[in-house]
Design a protein around this motif. Structure first.
Motif, mmCIF file in Angstrom:
data_model
loop_
_atom_site.group_PDB
_atom_site.id
_atom_site.type_symbol
_atom_site.label_atom_id
_atom_site.label_comp_id
_atom_site.label_asym_id
_atom_site.label_seq_id
_atom_site.Cartn_x
_atom_site.Cartn_y
_atom_site.Cartn_z
ATOM 1 N N TRP A 75 0.830 -1.209 0.000
ATOM 2 C CA TRP A 75 0.000 0.000 0.000
ATOM 3 C C TRP A 75 0.864 1.257 0.000
ATOM 4 O O TRP A 75 0.536 2.240 -0.663
ATOM 5 C CB TRP A 75 -0.960 0.008 1.186
ATOM 6 N N ASN A 76 1.960 1.230 0.739
ATOM 7 C CA ASN A 76 2.856 2.387 0.749
ATOM 8 C C ASN A 76 3.505 2.584 -0.613
ATOM 9 O O ASN A 76 3.614 3.723 -1.094
ATOM 10 C CB ASN A 76 3.909 2.257 1.856
ATOM 11 N N ARG A 77 3.899 1.498 -1.251
ATOM 12 C CA ARG A 77 4.458 1.606 -2.603
ATOM 13 C C ARG A 77 3.406 2.151 -3.570
ATOM 14 O O ARG A 77 3.708 2.988 -4.427
ATOM 15 C CB ARG A 77 4.984 0.255 -3.069
ATOM 16 N N ALA A 78 2.180 1.679 -3.442
ATOM 17 C CA ALA A 78 1.091 2.181 -4.296
ATOM 18 C C ALA A 78 0.879 3.672 -4.060
ATOM 19 O O ALA A 78 0.693 4.438 -5.016
ATOM 20 C CB ALA A 78 -0.196 1.407 -4.026
ATOM 21 N N ALA A 79 0.930 4.093 -2.811
ATOM 22 C CA ALA A 79 0.751 5.522 -2.503
ATOM 23 C C ALA A 79 1.873 6.347 -3.125
ATOM 24 O O ALA A 79 1.615 7.422 -3.686
ATOM 25 C CB ALA A 79 0.695 5.744 -0.996
ATOM 26 N N PHE A 80 3.112 5.858 -3.062
ATOM 27 C CA PHE A 80 4.223 6.580 -3.694
ATOM 28 C C PHE A 80 4.003 6.706 -5.195
ATOM 29 O O PHE A 80 4.237 7.768 -5.777
ATOM 30 C CB PHE A 80 5.563 5.884 -3.431
ATOM 31 N N ARG A 81 3.552 5.616 -5.826
ATOM 32 C CA ARG A 81 3.269 5.675 -7.264
ATOM 33 C C ARG A 81 2.168 6.694 -7.553
ATOM 34 O O ARG A 81 2.264 7.474 -8.506
ATOM 35 C CB ARG A 81 2.862 4.303 -7.793
ATOM 36 N N GLU A 82 1.123 6.689 -6.726
ATOM 37 C CA GLU A 82 0.008 7.619 -6.936
ATOM 38 C C GLU A 82 0.432 9.071 -6.694
ATOM 39 O O GLU A 82 -0.053 9.982 -7.370
ATOM 40 C CB GLU A 82 -1.185 7.245 -6.063
ATOM 41 N N ILE A 83 1.323 9.289 -5.748
ATOM 42 C CA ILE A 83 1.862 10.645 -5.533
ATOM 43 C C ILE A 83 2.572 11.111 -6.795
ATOM 44 O O ILE A 83 2.369 12.245 -7.260
ATOM 45 C CB ILE A 83 2.808 10.686 -4.319
ATOM 46 N N ASN A 84 3.397 10.239 -7.377
ATOM 47 C CA ASN A 84 4.101 10.608 -8.601
ATOM 48 C C ASN A 84 3.127 10.874 -9.742
ATOM 49 O O ASN A 84 3.310 11.822 -10.513
ATOM 50 C CB ASN A 84 5.111 9.525 -8.993
ATOM 51 N N GLU A 85 2.082 10.044 -9.866
ATOM 52 C CA GLU A 85 1.073 10.259 -10.908
ATOM 53 C C GLU A 85 0.363 11.600 -10.700
ATOM 54 O O GLU A 85 0.117 12.338 -11.657
ATOM 55 C CB GLU A 85 0.052 9.118 -10.917
ATOM 56 N N PHE A 86 0.036 11.892 -9.444
ATOM 57 C CA PHE A 86 -0.604 13.171 -9.134
ATOM 58 C C PHE A 86 0.312 14.335 -9.495
ATOM 59 O O PHE A 86 -0.116 15.306 -10.126
ATOM 60 C CB PHE A 86 -0.990 13.228 -7.651
ATOM 61 N N HIS A 87 1.578 14.234 -9.108
ATOM 62 C CA HIS A 87 2.529 15.307 -9.426
ATOM 63 C C HIS A 87 2.654 15.495 -10.937
ATOM 64 O O HIS A 87 2.676 16.638 -11.418
ATOM 65 C CB HIS A 87 3.900 15.005 -8.824
ATOM 66 N N ASP A 103 14.093 8.553 -16.865
ATOM 67 C CA ASP A 103 15.533 8.304 -16.838
ATOM 68 C C ASP A 103 16.277 9.138 -15.796
ATOM 69 O O ASP A 103 17.186 8.644 -15.139
ATOM 70 C CB ASP A 103 16.146 8.586 -18.213
ATOM 71 N N HIS A 104 15.916 10.388 -15.650
ATOM 72 C CA HIS A 104 16.628 11.258 -14.708
ATOM 73 C C HIS A 104 16.172 11.066 -13.268
ATOM 74 O O HIS A 104 16.912 11.350 -12.337
ATOM 75 C CB HIS A 104 16.451 12.728 -15.108
ATOM 76 N N HIS A 105 14.964 10.607 -13.087
ATOM 77 C CA HIS A 105 14.389 10.402 -11.759
ATOM 78 C C HIS A 105 13.740 9.022 -11.718
ATOM 79 O O HIS A 105 12.531 8.902 -11.854
ATOM 80 C CB HIS A 105 13.348 11.481 -11.433
ATOM 81 N N PRO A 106 14.547 7.983 -11.533
ATOM 82 C CA PRO A 106 13.968 6.629 -11.547
ATOM 83 C C PRO A 106 13.027 6.416 -10.373
ATOM 84 O O PRO A 106 13.068 7.143 -9.378
ATOM 85 C CB PRO A 106 15.195 5.721 -11.431
ATOM 86 N N GLU A 107 12.171 5.390 -10.535
ATOM 87 C CA GLU A 107 11.243 5.051 -9.461
ATOM 88 C C GLU A 107 12.029 4.672 -8.212
ATOM 89 O O GLU A 107 13.007 3.948 -8.268
ATOM 90 C CB GLU A 107 10.356 3.880 -9.892
ATOM 91 N N ARG A 108 11.608 5.167 -7.095
ATOM 92 C CA ARG A 108 12.276 4.874 -5.827
ATOM 93 C C ARG A 108 11.428 3.883 -5.044
ATOM 94 O O ARG A 108 10.232 3.802 -5.206
ATOM 95 C CB ARG A 108 12.435 6.156 -5.033
ATOM 96 N N ASP A 109 12.086 3.151 -4.165
ATOM 97 C CA ASP A 109 11.379 2.183 -3.346
ATOM 98 C C ASP A 109 11.279 2.737 -1.929
ATOM 99 O O ASP A 109 11.824 3.793 -1.606
ATOM 100 C CB ASP A 109 12.117 0.844 -3.363
ATOM 101 N N LEU A 110 10.601 2.008 -1.064
ATOM 102 C CA LEU A 110 10.471 2.407 0.331
ATOM 103 C C LEU A 110 11.837 2.499 0.981
ATOM 104 O O LEU A 110 12.718 1.683 0.719
ATOM 105 C CB LEU A 110 9.639 1.379 1.107
ATOM 106 N N LEU A 111 12.007 3.484 1.823
ATOM 107 C CA LEU A 111 13.217 3.583 2.624
ATOM 108 C C LEU A 111 12.989 2.788 3.894
ATOM 109 O O LEU A 111 12.100 3.105 4.682
ATOM 110 C CB LEU A 111 13.516 5.051 2.974
ATOM 111 N N LEU A 112 13.754 1.725 4.056
ATOM 112 C CA LEU A 112 13.604 0.853 5.218
ATOM 113 C C LEU A 112 14.946 0.686 5.904
ATOM 114 O O LEU A 112 15.970 0.552 5.234
ATOM 115 C CB LEU A 112 13.094 -0.531 4.787
ATOM 116 N N PRO A 113 14.956 0.667 7.229
ATOM 117 C CA PRO A 113 16.208 0.364 7.923
ATOM 118 C C PRO A 113 16.667 -1.043 7.562
ATOM 119 O O PRO A 113 15.850 -1.895 7.187
ATOM 120 C CB PRO A 113 15.844 0.442 9.404
ATOM 121 N N ALA A 114 17.961 -1.313 7.673
ATOM 122 C CA ALA A 114 18.513 -2.607 7.275
ATOM 123 C C ALA A 114 17.759 -3.761 7.924
ATOM 124 O O ALA A 114 17.511 -4.785 7.290
ATOM 125 C CB ALA A 114 19.991 -2.676 7.622
ATOM 126 N N ALA A 115 17.354 -3.626 9.177
ATOM 127 C CA ALA A 115 16.664 -4.706 9.884
ATOM 128 C C ALA A 115 15.258 -4.950 9.351
ATOM 129 O O ALA A 115 14.640 -5.941 9.697
ATOM 130 C CB ALA A 115 16.599 -4.392 11.380
#
Length: 124
Positions: A75-87, A103-115
């Motif tokens: 759901w968080n990944r979907a929200a990030f995609r939707e934010i980009n679509e909205f922008h 190409d200049h701004h590739p899709e980013r994934d969730l920022l998660l701590p290593a654990a």
């Protein structure tokens, strides 16, 4: 949700976090109404999709729906995609050149701590 101390690692109580989420929802509602008044069709549709994705996150966070950690991340990944679509839609509507994806701004994934990253035993 947790009882007692609140969410894992949170300095605020569960009640404080829920109140903060309710405030954020009110702010989102006001912002959404402004988009409805000022945005074109594509922007409004993108705002609807973003709002739906964010609501799914809120519902799981408040216990209104039950889900796994993987569903939460999806759901968080979907929200990030939707934010980009909205922008993107808003930029086109406003006549702004350039893009925030591609190409200049590739899709980013969730920022998660290593654990908490995929494949780590602590992520469940």
């Amino acid at each position: 949700m947790s009882t007692g101390k609140g969410f894992a690692g949170a300095e605020q109580s569960e009640a404080e976090l829920i109140a903060e989420m309710a405030g954020a929802e009110r702010d989102r509602g006001r912002s959404f109404e402004q988009v409805m008044l000022l945005g074109g069709d594509e922007v409004v549709e993108a705002a609807h999709e973003l709002h739906a994705a964010v609501r799914e996150i809120d519902w799981q966070a408040t216990g209104k729906t039950v889900g796994t950690l993987e569903e939460w991340r999806a759901w968080n990944r979907a929200a990030f995609r939707e934010i980009n679509e909205f922008h993107e839609a808003a930029r086109v509507d406003l006549g702004v050149q350039g893009k925030v994806t591609g190409d200049h701004h590739p899709e980013r994934d969730l920022l998660l701590p290593a654990a908490r990253r995929e494949g780590d035993g602590a992520s469940t």
